[in-house]
Design a protein around this motif. Structure first.
Motif, short mmCIF file in Angstrom:
data_model
loop_
_atom_site.label_atom_id
_atom_site.label_comp_id
_atom_site.label_asym_id
_atom_site.label_seq_id
_atom_site.Cartn_x
_atom_site.Cartn_y
_atom_site.Cartn_z
N MET A 247 0.74 -1.18 0.04
CA MET A 247 0.03 -0.13 0.11
C MET A 247 0.92 1.27 0.11
O MET A 247 1.66 1.34 0.79
N ASP A 248 0.65 2.13 -0.94
CA ASP A 248 1.31 3.45 -0.90
C ASP A 248 0.74 4.51 -0.76
O ASP A 248 1.28 5.38 -0.35
N ALA A 249 -0.79 4.67 -0.38
CA ALA A 249 -1.33 5.85 -0.29
C ALA A 249 -2.81 5.37 0.38
O ALA A 249 -3.29 4.33 0.26
N VAL A 250 -3.27 6.37 1.10
CA VAL A 250 -4.56 6.14 1.90
C VAL A 250 -5.47 7.40 1.52
O VAL A 250 -4.96 8.56 1.57
N SER A 251 -6.96 6.99 1.20
CA SER A 251 -7.75 8.22 1.08
C SER A 251 -8.72 7.96 2.41
O SER A 251 -9.08 7.09 2.82
N LEU B 201 0.21 8.86 7.39
CA LEU B 201 1.63 9.56 7.22
C LEU B 201 2.73 9.23 8.11
O LEU B 201 3.79 8.99 7.55
N GLN B 202 2.53 8.88 9.17
CA GLN B 202 3.31 8.45 10.13
C GLN B 202 3.80 7.07 9.74
O GLN B 202 4.89 6.61 9.97
N ALA B 203 2.93 6.38 8.96
CA ALA B 203 3.18 5.12 8.52
C ALA B 203 4.11 5.18 7.22
O ALA B 203 3.97 3.92 6.57
N GLY B 204 4.32 6.31 6.64
CA GLY B 204 5.16 6.48 5.53
C GLY B 204 3.96 6.27 4.02
O GLY B 204 4.59 6.22 3.22
N LYS B 205 2.70 6.58 4.48
CA LYS B 205 1.77 6.48 3.03
C LYS B 205 1.37 8.02 2.60
O LYS B 205 1.47 8.95 3.48
N HIS B 206 1.19 8.15 1.52
CA HIS B 206 0.56 9.38 0.89
C HIS B 206 -0.82 9.43 1.15
O HIS B 206 -1.20 8.49 1.34
#
Length: 250
Positions: A1-5, A21-26
């Motif tokens: 997983m690269d991004a979260v909505s 964001l703290q988990a490194g996701k956009h």
């Protein structure tokens, strides 16, 4: 997983976005960014610390008519006035259907925070920095909600131009959003415009391109915070009966 909505109730946006964001996701955050400036600033701080990309949904910027209006601004001369009009209809069932709707804690506000913030963002995008807000709010057509269903406000911009904001969910059967900017050499008027689903897709495409190209998205956290600051200034002016200066950029 690269991004979260993040598509949660508005008052839960910061918690989810900061964790992602703290988990490194956009992150893509649905409008508004959250319902307080402190919460918005938590997202901005997490964005800076993580180095990840955050976009906040304001898909009306991606309609062809809005983009054309923005390009036309240099030809309008000195800007004198603007209008942001969001006249919608929401039934009582709409507010009763979800326990968070119409609450201060999770909806953050009513017709302006939830529905009208799209037009507010467009007005700010076209007219620049707001310096003062004078407003009135009322709840005229709905029961069992803690927030307004009708807003009228006047915004003074840094260059001296005046803008008016109208937002309501008490205008049966509802009417198209209208945003206009007037200058001494010309005017632009944006109506309902092209399909909002296409504009929504265009904003997600811009987000993906921003991540790939390592550039800011068209609608980032600073823009979203500025729109939220105006909405909150409207509420504070309505509460006190006095002009209010929107909180500046972090």
């Amino acid at each position: 997983m690269d991004a979260v909505s993040v598509c949660l109730p508005s008052g839960a946006h910061a918690d989810a976005a900061a964790l992602a964001l703290q988990a490194g996701k956009h992150v893509v955050v649905e409008k508004p960014i959250d319902v307080t400036l402190a919460a918005a600033d938590r997202i901005i701080a997490a964005e800076r610390e993580s180095g990840r990309t955050v976009a906040v949904i304001s898909q009306r910027r991606f309609q062809r008519e809005s983009a054309a209006a923005h390009r036309a601004l240099p030809g309008l001369g000195r800007i004198s006035s603007g209008i942001a009009e969001s006249t919608f209809w929401r039934t009582q069932d709409y507010y009763d259907s979800k326990p968070w709707r119409g609450t201060r804690a999770l909806d953050g506000g009513g017709a302006l925070m939830n529905q009208g913030i799209h037009a507010v963002d467009l007005l700010l995008w076209l007219m620049g920095d707001p310096v003062e807000v004078l407003a009135r709010t009322a709840c005229l057509s709905h029961d069992r909600i803690e927030v307004e269903d009708t807003v009228a406000a006047v915004v003074t911009f840094a260059g001296g131009a005046l803008g008016t904001i109208t937002a309501t969910t008490a205008a049966n059967p509802g009417h198209p959003v209208r945003v206009a900017v007037h200058g001494d050499r010309g005017s632009v008027v944006i109506g309902e415009g092209t399909d909002l689903d296409e504009a929504h897709l265009a904003q997600y495409t811009d987000f993906l391109d921003a991540v790939r190209d390592r550039r800011p998205p068209l609608v980032g956290t600073a823009d979203a915070r500025r729109a939220l600051a105006v909405v909150l200034a409207v509420y504070e002016s309505a509460r006190t009966g006095k002009p209010v200066a929107p909180n500046g950029e972090q």
